[in-house]
Scaffold this motif. Structure first.
Motif, PDB file in Angstrom:
ATOM      1  N   ARG A  11       0.796  -1.227   0.000  1.00  0.00           N
ATOM      2  CA  ARG A  11       0.000   0.000   0.000  1.00  0.00           C
ATOM      3  C   ARG A  11       0.825   1.272   0.000  1.00  0.00           C
ATOM      4  NH1 ARG A  11      -3.014  -3.261   3.338  1.00  0.00           N
ATOM      5  NH2 ARG A  11      -2.130  -2.473   5.255  1.00  0.00           N
ATOM      6  N   GLY A  12       2.116   1.146   0.194  1.00  0.00           N
ATOM      7  CA  GLY A  12       2.953   2.330   0.294  1.00  0.00           C
ATOM      8  C   GLY A  12       3.213   2.689   1.741  1.00  0.00           C
ATOM      9  N   HIS A  14       3.474   5.787   3.185  1.00  0.00           N
ATOM     10  CA  HIS A  14       2.610   6.849   3.707  1.00  0.00           C
ATOM     11  C   HIS A  14       1.183   6.374   3.937  1.00  0.00           C
ATOM     12  CE1 HIS A  14       5.129  10.404   3.803  1.00  0.00           C
ATOM     13  NE2 HIS A  14       5.825   9.776   2.877  1.00  0.00           N
ATOM     14  N   GLN A  15       0.747   5.412   3.129  1.00  0.00           N
ATOM     15  CA  GLN A  15      -0.636   4.955   3.205  1.00  0.00           C
ATOM     16  C   GLN A  15      -0.806   3.853   4.251  1.00  0.00           C
ATOM     17  OE1 GLN A  15       1.197   5.546   0.629  1.00  0.00           O
ATOM     18  NE2 GLN A  15       0.096   6.499  -1.038  1.00  0.00           N
ATOM     19  N   GLU A  93       9.482   1.742  -2.768  1.00  0.00           N
ATOM     20  CA  GLU A  93       8.895   2.580  -1.716  1.00  0.00           C
ATOM     21  C   GLU A  93       9.982   3.256  -0.869  1.00  0.00           C
ATOM     22  OE1 GLU A  93       6.036   3.681  -0.444  1.00  0.00           O
ATOM     23  OE2 GLU A  93       5.197   2.999  -2.328  1.00  0.00           O
ATOM     24  N   ALA A  96      11.938   5.949  -2.676  1.00  0.00           N
ATOM     25  CA  ALA A  96      11.212   7.217  -2.762  1.00  0.00           C
ATOM     26  C   ALA A  96      11.256   7.936  -1.406  1.00  0.00           C
ATOM     27  CB  ALA A  96       9.763   6.971  -3.203  1.00  0.00           C
ATOM     28  N   ARG A 100      13.470  11.955   0.677  1.00  0.00           N
ATOM     29  CA  ARG A 100      12.927  13.049   1.502  1.00  0.00           C
ATOM     30  C   ARG A 100      13.242  12.930   2.980  1.00  0.00           C
ATOM     31  NH1 ARG A 100       8.976  11.821  -1.959  1.00  0.00           N
ATOM     32  NH2 ARG A 100       8.111  10.424  -0.401  1.00  0.00           N
TER      33      ARG A 100
END
Lengths: 182, 182
Positions: A11-12, A14-15, A93, A96, A100
């Protein structure tokens, strides 16, 4: 950690909530927070796990009489790991996230830099021993090998019916041609 | 599109709002929504832009008498584009998004499959003309070339002081050794 990896990949990062990780692991929030105070702490632990895997490869390369043979022997397992779908989604994931989050960039950066150092050392040793092309630009070669290993997971997700064994065999041919002297 | 690319690369796709894109582009929300109804629509437009870039490379390869020379001529520009920091961060973001969003996976998948088809065709043509090793496994070779191109952006972000020119020169050496016959 395995439940978190599964959720992040599906789902990622952040999710995914800490609660979803608890549900997937079938443990209470209290039990999860006893070990990990945040998703970030879990990702740092996943980096440590990757580091342990890298350490095995680094030891294998250090023990090899011939770095080209040593690297080629390790290829089928490397390609199999990199080509695993959950591993690939998780790697994409985390990659990415690392752009940040400086903590995550640091721990994975440390892993990458250890592996890079080991590859550079092994190729330079090979050049001294005459098993590696002395004209090889070692820094650029290691950059390309690591870039290739970075790219395989994503490529395998959108897989194009090229079996891992075929990829490993072709890569072995290439590395032998590229790394050996004329 | 350029403002959106900048925001996505800097803060991530999920963390960027349509309002932030308007602010960065210095346009009103009305103006933005006239062209793009959602972030997804912007990403699809970015895919079309990538497709146009790929079309140039594909035409260059199709026109080359010798695919190995043709590919090597294109390398410095390919490596420069892939090594651009904003491009890299954006590629990593979109790659992560594509693992979960089927529309985005489709448009980038179409681009990838067009490029893959062109590379396979060019290498097979080279094998017929005798400029490419007839024993080469073309599918696995193209898989590895695309995986390498996928991996370069991320690797360049956490750059390790290997200048793009050095990477391009070393890759050219490798491709010439790997693709030519014995």
């Amino acid at each position: 950690m395995s439940a978190a990896a599964k959720c992040f990949a599906a789902r990622g990062i952040h999710q995914t909530s800490m609660q979803e990780i608890c549900d997937t692991a079938a443990i209470s929030a209290g039990a999860l927070y006893r070990y990990f105070e945040s998703k970030e702490a879990i990702i740092v632990a996943l980096a440590d796990e990757e580091r342990a895997g890298n350490a095995e490869l680094i030891a294998h390369l250090a023990a090899a009489d011939d770095i080209v043979d040593g690297l080629c022997e390790a290829l089928p397992e490397i390609i199999a790991v990199l080509g695993n779908e959950q591993y690939g989604r998780l790697a994409v994931e985390i990659g990415a996230e690392a752009t940040r989050n400086p903590v995550i960039a640091d721990v994975f950066g440390r892993n990458e830099s250890e592996l890079r150092g080991a590859l550079v050392e092994a190729l330079e040793r090979g050049q001294k021993r005459g098993t590696v092309d002395p004209a090889l630009d070692v820094q650029a070669t290691v950059f390309l090998i690591q870039a290739l290993f970075d790219g395989i997971p994503g490529r395998s997700i959108f897989a194009e019916d090229v079996p891992p064994r075929q990829v490993a065999e072709t890569l072995e041919r290439f590395l032998r041609k590229a790394l050996r002297g004329a």
